[in-house]
Design a protein around this motif. Structure first.
Motif, PDB file in Angstrom:
ATOM      1  N   GLY A 295       0.793  -1.251  -0.032  1.00 20.18           N
ATOM      2  CA  GLY A 295       0.088   0.045  -0.016  1.00 20.18           C
ATOM      3  C   GLY A 295       0.873   1.173   0.211  1.00 20.18           C
ATOM      4  N   SER A 296       1.859   1.096   0.645  1.00 20.54           N
ATOM      5  CA  SER A 296       2.758   2.221   0.663  1.00 20.54           C
ATOM      6  C   SER A 296       3.543   2.439  -0.640  1.00 20.54           C
ATOM      7  N   ALA A 297       4.009   1.176  -1.259  1.00 21.67           N
ATOM      8  CA  ALA A 297       4.912   1.395  -2.553  1.00 21.67           C
ATOM      9  C   ALA A 297       3.646   1.770  -3.685  1.00 21.67           C
ATOM     10  N   ILE A 298       2.630   1.275  -3.707  1.00 22.83           N
ATOM     11  CA  ILE A 298       1.689   1.326  -4.754  1.00 22.83           C
ATOM     12  C   ILE A 298       1.078   2.611  -4.413  1.00 22.83           C
ATOM     13  N   GLY A 299       1.070   3.707  -5.323  1.00 24.56           N
ATOM     14  CA  GLY A 299       0.561   5.270  -4.997  1.00 24.56           C
ATOM     15  C   GLY A 299       0.509   5.816  -6.412  1.00 24.56           C
ATOM     16  N   LEU A 300       0.457   7.244  -5.835  1.00 21.84           N
ATOM     17  CA  LEU A 300       0.594   8.095  -6.887  1.00 21.84           C
ATOM     18  C   LEU A 300       1.789   8.114  -7.998  1.00 21.84           C
ATOM     19  N   GLY A 301       2.724   7.272  -7.446  1.00 20.24           N
ATOM     20  CA  GLY A 301       4.067   6.948  -8.247  1.00 20.24           C
ATOM     21  C   GLY A 301       3.781   5.990  -9.372  1.00 20.24           C
ATOM     22  N   ASN A 302       3.134   4.972  -9.136  1.00 16.12           N
ATOM     23  CA  ASN A 302       2.456   4.048  -9.860  1.00 16.12           C
ATOM     24  C   ASN A 302       1.460   4.662 -11.178  1.00 16.12           C
ATOM     25  N   ILE A 303       0.507   5.302 -10.752  1.00 16.65           N
ATOM     26  CA  ILE A 303      -0.635   5.725 -11.447  1.00 16.65           C
ATOM     27  C   ILE A 303      -0.686   7.096 -12.145  1.00 16.65           C
TER      28      ILE A 303
ATOM     29  N   VAL B  21       9.193  16.526   2.753  1.00 17.24           N
ATOM     30  CA  VAL B  21       9.266  17.182   1.266  1.00 17.24           C
ATOM     31  C   VAL B  21       8.240  16.496   0.559  1.00 17.24           C
ATOM     32  N   ILE B  22       8.379  15.040   0.565  1.00 19.09           N
ATOM     33  CA  ILE B  22       7.561  14.548  -0.470  1.00 19.09           C
ATOM     34  C   ILE B  22       5.966  14.242  -0.146  1.00 19.09           C
ATOM     35  N   LEU B  23       5.905  14.435   1.346  1.00 15.02           N
ATOM     36  CA  LEU B  23       4.379  14.470   1.763  1.00 15.02           C
ATOM     37  C   LEU B  23       3.677  15.866   1.360  1.00 15.02           C
TER      38      LEU B  23
ATOM     39  N   PHE C  86       4.253  17.716  -1.300  1.00 17.41           N
ATOM     40  CA  PHE C  86       3.782  17.980  -2.501  1.00 17.41           C
ATOM     41  C   PHE C  86       2.842  16.692  -3.106  1.00 17.41           C
ATOM     42  N   TYR C  87       3.051  15.578  -2.353  1.00 15.92           N
ATOM     43  CA  TYR C  87       2.214  14.598  -2.815  1.00 15.92           C
ATOM     44  C   TYR C  87       0.794  14.865  -2.202  1.00 15.92           C
ATOM     45  N   SER C  88       0.495  15.527  -1.215  1.00 16.49           N
ATOM     46  CA  SER C  88      -0.736  15.637  -0.742  1.00 16.49           C
ATOM     47  C   SER C  88      -1.427  16.636  -1.684  1.00 16.49           C
TER      48      SER C  88
ATOM     49  N   PHE D 273      13.113   4.350  -6.835  1.00 15.60           N
ATOM     50  CA  PHE D 273      13.341   4.577  -5.438  1.00 15.60           C
ATOM     51  C   PHE D 273      11.764   4.694  -4.907  1.00 15.60           C
ATOM     52  N   PHE D 274      11.302   6.096  -5.650  1.00 17.75           N
ATOM     53  CA  PHE D 274      10.244   6.628  -5.256  1.00 17.75           C
ATOM     54  C   PHE D 274       9.023   5.623  -5.323  1.00 17.75           C
ATOM     55  N   THR D 275       9.024   4.699  -6.195  1.00 15.79           N
ATOM     56  CA  THR D 275       7.787   3.859  -6.509  1.00 15.79           C
ATOM     57  C   THR D 275       7.696   2.677  -5.278  1.00 15.79           C
ATOM     58  N   LEU D 276       8.942   2.546  -4.744  1.00 15.55           N
ATOM     59  CA  LEU D 276       9.314   1.404  -3.966  1.00 15.55           C
ATOM     60  C   LEU D 276       9.265   1.895  -2.435  1.00 15.55           C
ATOM     61  N   SER D 277       8.917   3.258  -2.188  1.00 16.68           N
ATOM     62  CA  SER D 277       9.044   4.058  -0.910  1.00 16.68           C
ATOM     63  C   SER D 277      10.334   3.572  -0.368  1.00 16.68           C
TER      64      SER D 277
ATOM     65  N   THR E 208      -2.846   5.491   1.071  1.00 21.22           N
ATOM     66  CA  THR E 208      -2.116   4.286   1.808  1.00 21.22           C
ATOM     67  C   THR E 208      -0.773   4.751   1.669  1.00 21.22           C
ATOM     68  N   SER E 209      -0.277   5.298   0.764  1.00 23.32           N
ATOM     69  CA  SER E 209       1.012   5.603   0.537  1.00 23.32           C
ATOM     70  C   SER E 209       1.662   6.771   1.379  1.00 23.32           C
ATOM     71  N   ALA E 210       0.630   7.895   1.418  1.00 23.31           N
ATOM     72  CA  ALA E 210       0.791   9.088   2.160  1.00 23.31           C
ATOM     73  C   ALA E 210       0.893   8.605   3.791  1.00 23.31           C
ATOM     74  N   ILE E 211       0.022   7.741   4.353  1.00 17.33           N
ATOM     75  CA  ILE E 211       0.439   7.368   5.720  1.00 17.33           C
ATOM     76  C   ILE E 211       1.542   6.871   5.943  1.00 17.33           C
ATOM     77  N   SER E 212       2.121   6.072   4.994  1.00 13.34           N
ATOM     78  CA  SER E 212       3.517   5.719   5.323  1.00 13.34           C
ATOM     79  C   SER E 212       4.539   6.863   5.356  1.00 13.34           C
ATOM     80  N   LEU E 213       4.286   7.921   4.714  1.00 10.74           N
ATOM     81  CA  LEU E 213       5.159   8.945   4.689  1.00 10.74           C
ATOM     82  C   LEU E 213       5.543   9.691   6.041  1.00 10.74           C
TER      83      LEU E 213
HETATM   84  N1  PFF Z   1       5.811   4.729  -3.320  1.00 11.60           N
HETATM   85  C1  PFF Z   1       4.608   6.014  -3.095  1.00 11.60           C
HETATM   86  C2  PFF Z   1       4.318   6.089  -4.796  1.00 11.60           C
HETATM   87  O1  PFF Z   1       4.660   5.284  -5.601  1.00 11.60           O
HETATM   88  O2  PFF Z   1       3.302   6.890  -4.770  1.00 11.60           O
HETATM   89  C3  PFF Z   1       5.522   7.309  -2.874  1.00 11.60           C
HETATM   90  C4  PFF Z   1       6.183   7.296  -1.585  1.00 11.60           C
HETATM   91  C5  PFF Z   1       5.764   6.618  -0.395  1.00 11.60           C
HETATM   92  C6  PFF Z   1       7.613   7.466  -1.696  1.00 11.60           C
HETATM   93  C7  PFF Z   1       6.455   6.557   0.666  1.00 11.60           C
HETATM   94  C8  PFF Z   1       8.393   7.312  -0.480  1.00 11.60           C
HETATM   95  C9  PFF Z   1       7.683   6.920   0.761  1.00 11.60           C
HETATM   96  F1  PFF Z   1       8.413   7.003   1.836  1.00 11.60           F
END
Ligand code: PFF
Length: 452
Positions: free
Chosen positions: A20-28, A99-101, A103-105, A225-229, A319-324
């Motif tokens: 859930g952390s890995a799969i997020g805006l990065g993938n889609i 930083v990521i969270l 702009f992610y939000s 890196f981003f996509t796998l968190s 589900t990704s943002a919560i891990s950040l």
């Molecule tokens: N892996 C998330 C994505 O692909 O959207 C983004 C992300 C979440 C990056 C958590 C880094 C992180 F620690």
């Protein structure tokens, strides 16, 4: 004295939460648009090679650091390193999380806002393809809309993290992840059956190597890196809630597999749709927001598909943002004995505020740029292409060269199944972590600053 730490309720709970952390805006959202900007298939292949050769070994190392120490990103280094300077790697991770969270939000907020547009039936009223671009421009140009949606998205993230590991994060992921998968399968089938979908498949799978440049290699590395968190302690933190009787190697392979599968599925769903409608793949961060609504407007059942798609995107983002946020919260809860509630509110609040300039980069602050990058681009570039790969470089050096395999291997084998005891598997992990990952990352960094 450390309080008794929380743990995942089950093994599958960990896999789902980490996936859930890995799969997020990065993938889609991000993967299709950067693949679109960097020439398609060739970029996709470079990215896949990085996932395999660098991402996977570093992921195993990161989860291992967390599980072995049962600490947060700074605490883990504090416990294992005799030179306390290594704690800086954890500190850098917390900074990257901030930083990521932030702009992610903003993009998470766009996704939530588009669910509302989809429900209101806005897409159906598009008469020309330009109407979709106009709507996007109008929405993100409206500071009130962007900040309002950022607020809703952030509120959701903070409440899930507040409920803690088992009740909040794991419960959320257990229901949301399978739902996400089903919706994506439907969208992918829909895309492939569109007339003209083949051009989209060719774009994604037939490489044109002339499109690859030094910049695109750094972007592909950063995105692995981003996509796998990875590279900032998110997987370390999630690993720290993992019980000792689980197999880290297998869990990592499952996470990599699921994450890659979802990115490829999203790519297929999006590029088939983009090409079938005669649109352009290189239209930047707006790609899915500008192009898919046109597709939804034209296809049978588009009203429902539109709602489902943006709902899916919002779910994946949450589900990704919560891990950040968890990376930051875990540090304050573990090391400084803060209550979860206090950490969530104080740091959630600060990150929320830091996100505002990113949101305003598309409207009120759009004239403020640095080297051609606005605040949003700058935050993304700094975190994704610099901090994460640098974190990954240092984590691989730390585990392979400083902590050492004499300690790392027995730690890895706790709870491991037969497959993970296999000599070939262990030897490959050691080789990739010790040589391939650090050398590749280092060379790509040198290349990107123009050193050769
Ligand atoms: N892996 C998330 C994505 O692909 O959207 C983004 C992300 C979440 C990056 C958590 C880094 C992180 F620690």
């Amino acid at each position: 004295m450390l309080k008794k730490r929380e743990q995942w309720g089950s093994k599958i709970g960990f896999i789902l939460a980490a996936a859930g952390s890995a799969i997020g805006l990065g993938n889609i959202w991000k993967f299709p648009y950067i693949a679109g900007e960097n020439g398609g298939a060739a970029f996709v292949l470079v990215y896949l090679v990085f996932i395999l050769l660098i991402g996977t070994p570093v992921l195993i190392a990161e989860i291992l650091l967390g599980r072995e120490t049962q600490r947060n990103s700074i605490g883990a280094f504090k416990q294992l390193a005799s030179n306390k300077l290594w704690m800086i790697v954890g500190g850098m991770g917390i900074l990257a999380g901030f930083v990521i969270l932030s702009f992610y939000s903003i993009i998470g907020g766009w996704a939530v806002g588009y669910v509302v547009e989809a429900i209101n039936g806005t897409f159906a009223s598009f008469e020309t393809p330009e109407a979709s671009g106009d709507l996007f421009g109008q929405l993100i140009g409206n500071a009130k809309w962007v900040i309002g949606m950022h607020t809703i998205f952030f509120g959701l993230v903070m409440s899930l993290v507040y409920f803690g590991v088992k009740r909040g994060i794991e419960f959320g992921s257990k229901i949301l992840m399978p739902l996400l998968f089903v919706i994506l399968v439907i969208l992918m089938i829909r895309g492939i059956t569109l007339e003209g979908a083949e051009a989209g498949l060719n774009f994604m799978f037939k490489p044109d190597w002339s499109k690859i440049t030094g910049d695109s290699i750094l972007i592909a590395l950063g995105h692995a890196f981003f996509t796998l968190s990875l590279g900032m302690g998110a997987m370390l933190t999630y690993g720290s809630y993992m019980p000792e009787d689980s197999d880290i190697t297998i869990a990592s392979l499952q996470i990599v597999f699921l994450d890659t599968l979802i990115a490829i599925m999203a790519g297929i769903a999006i590029f088939t749709a983009v090409f079938a409608s005669g649109l352009v793949p290189g239209s930047g961060p707006g790609l899915i927001f500008q192009t898919l609504p046109i597709v939804f407007a034209e296809m049978p059942g588009g009203y429902i598909f539109g709602i489902l798609f943006f709902l899916l995107l919002s779910i994946a983002a949450v589900t990704s943002a919560i891990s950040l946020l968890e990376v930051v919260v875990a540090y304050f809860v573990d090391e400084l004995n803060w209550s979860r509630k206090k950490a969530v509110f104080i740091f959630g609040g600060i990150i929320y505020l830091v996100g505002i300039p990113s949101g305003l980069s598309f409207n009120l602050l759009s004239d403020y740029t640095f080297n051609g990058l606005n605040f949003f681009d700058l935050a993304d570039f700094l975190a994704s292409n610099i901090l994460l790969p640098l974190g990954g470089l240092l984590i691989s050096i730390f585990v392979a060269w400083i902590w050492g395999f004499e300690k790392a291997i027995p730690a890895l084998l706790k709870g491991a199944t037969k497959m993970s005891h296999n000599n070939m598997v262990l030897m490959s992990w050691k080789f990739f972590l010790k040589f391939v990952a650090p050398v590749f990352i280092f060379i790509i960094f040198l290349h990107s600053i123009g050193l050769f």
